[in-house]
Design a protein around this motif. Structure first.
Motif, PDB file in Angstrom:
ATOM      1  N   GLU A   1       0.870  -0.931  -0.156  1.00  0.00           N
ATOM      2  CA  GLU A   1      -0.156  -0.048   0.095  1.00  0.00           C
ATOM      3  C   GLU A   1       0.988   1.107  -0.026  1.00  0.00           C
ATOM      4  N   THR A   2       0.481   2.219  -1.066  1.00  0.00           N
ATOM      5  CA  THR A   2       1.381   3.146  -1.045  1.00  0.00           C
ATOM      6  C   THR A   2       0.857   4.325  -0.076  1.00  0.00           C
ATOM      7  N   SER A   3       2.037   5.130   0.384  1.00  0.00           N
ATOM      8  CA  SER A   3       1.877   6.086   1.338  1.00  0.00           C
ATOM      9  C   SER A   3       2.633   7.349   0.812  1.00  0.00           C
ATOM     10  N   SER A   4       2.624   8.389   1.721  1.00  0.00           N
ATOM     11  CA  SER A   4       3.276   9.682   1.134  1.00  0.00           C
ATOM     12  C   SER A   4       4.863   9.660   1.155  1.00  0.00           C
ATOM     13  N   GLU A   5       5.564   8.601   1.794  1.00  0.00           N
ATOM     14  CA  GLU A   5       6.907   8.337   1.657  1.00  0.00           C
ATOM     15  C   GLU A   5       7.161   7.132   1.095  1.00  0.00           C
ATOM     16  N   GLY A   6       6.425   6.160   0.610  1.00  0.00           N
ATOM     17  CA  GLY A   6       7.114   5.096   0.031  1.00  0.00           C
ATOM     18  C   GLY A   6       6.040   3.973   0.020  1.00  0.00           C
ATOM     19  N   VAL A   7       6.270   2.652   0.344  1.00  0.00           N
ATOM     20  CA  VAL A   7       5.485   1.666   0.122  1.00  0.00           C
ATOM     21  C   VAL A   7       5.404   0.897   1.410  1.00  0.00           C
ATOM     22  N   ASP A   8       4.295   0.619   2.252  1.00  0.00           N
ATOM     23  CA  ASP A   8       4.242  -0.381   3.235  1.00  0.00           C
ATOM     24  C   ASP A   8       3.799  -1.715   2.925  1.00  0.00           C
ATOM     25  N   LEU A   9       4.341  -2.755   3.335  1.00  0.00           N
ATOM     26  CA  LEU A   9       3.967  -4.079   3.077  1.00  0.00           C
ATOM     27  C   LEU A   9       3.671  -4.650   4.231  1.00  0.00           C
ATOM     28  N   VAL A  10       2.503  -5.623   3.820  1.00  0.00           N
ATOM     29  CA  VAL A  10       2.245  -6.853   4.823  1.00  0.00           C
ATOM     30  C   VAL A  10       2.553  -8.200   4.204  1.00  0.00           C
ATOM     31  N   ILE A  11       3.168  -8.938   4.633  1.00  0.00           N
ATOM     32  CA  ILE A  11       3.690 -10.200   4.287  1.00  0.00           C
ATOM     33  C   ILE A  11       2.645 -11.306   4.496  1.00  0.00           C
ATOM     34  N   GLY A  12       2.456 -12.205   3.547  1.00  0.00           N
ATOM     35  CA  GLY A  12       1.493 -13.120   3.727  1.00  0.00           C
ATOM     36  C   GLY A  12       1.813 -14.500   4.056  1.00  0.00           C
ATOM     37  N   ALA A  13       1.489 -15.716   3.684  1.00  0.00           N
ATOM     38  CA  ALA A  13       2.241 -17.001   4.086  1.00  0.00           C
ATOM     39  C   ALA A  13       3.349 -17.484   3.301  1.00  0.00           C
ATOM     40  N   VAL A  14       4.413 -17.057   3.691  1.00  0.00           N
ATOM     41  CA  VAL A  14       5.849 -17.204   3.195  1.00  0.00           C
ATOM     42  C   VAL A  14       5.969 -18.999   3.147  1.00  0.00           C
ATOM     43  N   SER A  15       6.395 -19.426   1.953  1.00  0.00           N
ATOM     44  CA  SER A  15       6.674 -20.619   1.835  1.00  0.00           C
ATOM     45  C   SER A  15       8.295 -21.067   1.320  1.00  0.00           C
ATOM     46  N   THR A  16       8.694 -22.177   1.419  1.00  0.00           N
ATOM     47  CA  THR A  16      10.064 -22.559   1.067  1.00  0.00           C
ATOM     48  C   THR A  16      10.180 -24.173   1.191  1.00  0.00           C
TER      49      THR A  16
ATOM     50  N   LYS B   1       8.195 -24.436   8.433  1.00  0.00           N
ATOM     51  CA  LYS B   1       7.228 -24.256   9.795  1.00  0.00           C
ATOM     52  C   LYS B   1       7.780 -22.900  10.572  1.00  0.00           C
ATOM     53  N   ALA B   2       9.025 -22.583  10.506  1.00  0.00           N
ATOM     54  CA  ALA B   2       9.362 -21.580  11.321  1.00  0.00           C
ATOM     55  C   ALA B   2       8.827 -20.105  10.712  1.00  0.00           C
ATOM     56  N   LEU B   3       8.535 -20.134   9.318  1.00  0.00           N
ATOM     57  CA  LEU B   3       8.077 -18.959   8.703  1.00  0.00           C
ATOM     58  C   LEU B   3       6.691 -18.844   8.836  1.00  0.00           C
ATOM     59  N   THR B   4       5.941 -19.810   9.460  1.00  0.00           N
ATOM     60  CA  THR B   4       4.591 -19.591   9.669  1.00  0.00           C
ATOM     61  C   THR B   4       4.242 -18.476  10.571  1.00  0.00           C
ATOM     62  N   ALA B   5       4.969 -18.257  11.786  1.00  0.00           N
ATOM     63  CA  ALA B   5       4.873 -17.283  12.759  1.00  0.00           C
ATOM     64  C   ALA B   5       5.262 -15.784  11.921  1.00  0.00           C
ATOM     65  N   ALA B   6       5.914 -15.811  10.784  1.00  0.00           N
ATOM     66  CA  ALA B   6       6.139 -14.596   9.967  1.00  0.00           C
ATOM     67  C   ALA B   6       4.742 -14.092   9.210  1.00  0.00           C
ATOM     68  N   ASP B   7       3.733 -14.583   9.115  1.00  0.00           N
ATOM     69  CA  ASP B   7       2.478 -14.303   8.484  1.00  0.00           C
ATOM     70  C   ASP B   7       1.998 -13.132   9.194  1.00  0.00           C
ATOM     71  N   GLY B   8       1.802 -11.844   8.439  1.00  0.00           N
ATOM     72  CA  GLY B   8       1.528 -10.605   8.984  1.00  0.00           C
ATOM     73  C   GLY B   8       2.594  -9.699   9.401  1.00  0.00           C
ATOM     74  N   SER B   9       3.596 -10.214   9.182  1.00  0.00           N
ATOM     75  CA  SER B   9       4.953  -9.368   9.369  1.00  0.00           C
ATOM     76  C   SER B   9       4.829  -8.066   8.405  1.00  0.00           C
ATOM     77  N   HIS B  10       5.513  -6.905   8.725  1.00  0.00           N
ATOM     78  CA  HIS B  10       5.522  -5.767   7.963  1.00  0.00           C
ATOM     79  C   HIS B  10       6.802  -5.331   7.706  1.00  0.00           C
ATOM     80  N   ALA B  11       6.937  -4.820   6.505  1.00  0.00           N
ATOM     81  CA  ALA B  11       8.108  -4.185   5.907  1.00  0.00           C
ATOM     82  C   ALA B  11       7.851  -3.058   4.884  1.00  0.00           C
ATOM     83  N   GLY B  12       8.845  -2.210   4.361  1.00  0.00           N
ATOM     84  CA  GLY B  12       8.343  -1.109   3.560  1.00  0.00           C
ATOM     85  C   GLY B  12       9.791  -0.921   2.782  1.00  0.00           C
ATOM     86  N   PHE B  13       9.569   0.026   1.978  1.00  0.00           N
ATOM     87  CA  PHE B  13      10.613   0.546   0.871  1.00  0.00           C
ATOM     88  C   PHE B  13      10.225   2.209   1.032  1.00  0.00           C
TER      89      PHE B  13
END
Length: 313
Positions: free
Chosen positions: A119-134, A141-153
Motif C-alpha cells: 500500500e502506497t503512502s506519502s513516503e513510499g510503500v508499506d508491505l504486509v507479508i502473507g504466508a511465506v513458503s519454502t 514451519k518457522a516461517l508460519t509465525a512471520a505471517d502478517g509481518s511488516h516491511a516497506g521501501f
C-alpha cells in the motif's frame, strides 16, 4: 582462544571453513551481491527484533546512454497514496564453496516465495507479508509465525529505493527473520531507477551503486527500455559487479583474503507500472565465481554463486 592469524599453517584452512560457514550460512552475505546486507553471525541477531528497523540503502545514480525513439518522456513513478498492489516475490540463492582440494560444500539458502500486499503512502510503500513458503520443511514451519509481518521501501522521485524498513512479527524466529531479510536485500539491489532525461522505446541508461560489505562492490546495471504501453514498461537489465578493493575482509574480524579472481554478472527482464510501487512481473539472475587466497598460508577459497529474484502479480 587463538585467532586464525596465530594458528599453525596446517589448521588455517579448517578455520577459514568455519569462519566462512558462519558468514555464509547465517545470511549469505560474505561476498558478491550478498555483501549487500549486514551479516547475522553468531552472537548477533537479525534486524527488526521487537520493533521496526529502517536500514538506509546506498545511493545510486543514473546516466543516460541512448535516449531512444520518439515520443520521449521523463519517466517517474506517480503513486497515488492508498494504492493497493498484491505481488509475490521469489528469491533463490545458491552458493558452493571449496577450500584447497577439500570436497565442495553447499551453503545455499532455501528458496523463498513471499506473497505480500503493498500500500502506497506519502513516503513510499508499506508491505504486509502473507504466508511465506519454502521447500525446506524446518524453515517452512518457522516461517508460519512471520505471517502478517511488516516491511516497506522508501523511494526517491526517480524510483530509487533509499531505505528498507523491516518489522517481523514478534514470534518470528531468528532463522525466519534472517531468511526474510536476505530476500528483501536481494530484491532491493535488483531494483531500477530512471534517468533525468526524456526517454523512449530503445532507450539505454546505466545505474551505478556501491554495494558495501566485506568486499565493497561497484555495481553497474544497464537498463534498456524495450517496450512501453502507457504506464507499463518492459525493461531489460544487465548487471555487473566489480570489487573496489583487492582484499576481502572476513566476518568477525577474522583477517583478510586476497582477491585472485572475481566475476559476477547477470541478466533479466522486469515489467514495471509507473502507477504501482513494485514490479508486476519479471526475473533477473546474477551469478559467477570468485577465488580468494589467504596471504598467510597456501589456502585458496573458491566460490560459485547464483542468485535469482523474480516478481509476479
Amino acid at each position: 582462544m587463538l585467532s586464525s592469524s596465530h594458528l599453525p599453517r596446517f589448521a588455517r584452512s579448517s578455520v577459514l571453513l568455519v569462519v566462512l560457514a558462519v558468514g555464509l550460512s547465517a545470511f549469505g552475505v560474505a561476498c558478491s551481491d550478498d555483501a549487500e546486507a549486514p551479516a547475522a553471525t553468531e552472537g548477533t541477531e537479525p534486524l527488526g527484533i521487537g520493533k521496526e528497523v529502517t536500514v538506509p540503502i546506498s545511493a545510486s545514480a543514473a546516466t543516460l546512454v541512448e535516449p531512444g525513439a520518439e515520443p520521449r518522456e521523463v519517466l517517474r513513478p506517480h503513486f497515488v497514496v492508498g494504492t493497493d498492489q498484491r505481488v509475490t516475490l521469489r528469491t533463490d540463492h545458491r552458493i558452493e564453496q571449496q577450500i584447497n582440494d577439500q570436497p565442495r560444500r553447499d551453503f545455499s539458502t532455501p528458496a523463498l516465495t513471499i506473497p505480500m500486499t503493498a500500500e502506497t503512502s506519502s513516503e513510499g510503500v508499506d508491505l504486509v507479508i502473507g504466508a511465506v513458503s519454502t521447500p525446506d520443511p524446518l524453515l517452512n514451519k518457522a516461517l508460519t509465525a512471520a505471517d502478517g509481518s511488516h516491511a516497506g521501501f522508501d523511494f526517491s522521485d526517480d524510483g530509487a529505493i533509499t531505505a528498507l524498513r523491516l518489522a517481523p512479527s514478534p514470534d518470528t524466529s531468528n532463522a525466519a527473520r534472517a531468511a526474510l531479510e536476505q530476500a528483501f536485500y536481494q530484491a532491493v539491489y535488483r531494483s531500477i531507477m530512471f534517468p533525468d532525461e526524456p526517454v523512449g522505446e530503445g532507450a539505454v541508461w546505466t545505474v551505478h551503486q556501491e554495494v558495501t560489505g566485506g568486499v565493497t562492490l561497484d555495481q553497474v546495471t544497464t537498463a534498456t527500455l524495450t517496450e512501453r504501453d502507457g504506464d507499463r514498461l518492459t525493461i531489460q537489465l544487465n548487471v555487473t559487479q566489480t570489487p573496489k578493493s583487492a582484499q576481502w575482509s572476513l566476518p568477525n574480524n577474522a583477517g583478510t583474503l586476497d582477491i585472485e579472481d572475481y566475476v559476477m554478472q547477470g541478466t533479466g527482464t522486469i515489467t514495471v507500472d509507473l502507477g504501482l510501487p513494485l514490479p508486476v512481473a519479471g526475473s533477473i539472475t546474477v551469478g559467477g565465481h570468485q577465488a580468494y587466497r589467504d596471504p598467510r598460508s597456501a589456502s585458496m577459497l573458491q566460490q560459485t554463486i547464483t542468485t535469482q529474484v523474480s516478481w509476479a502479480e
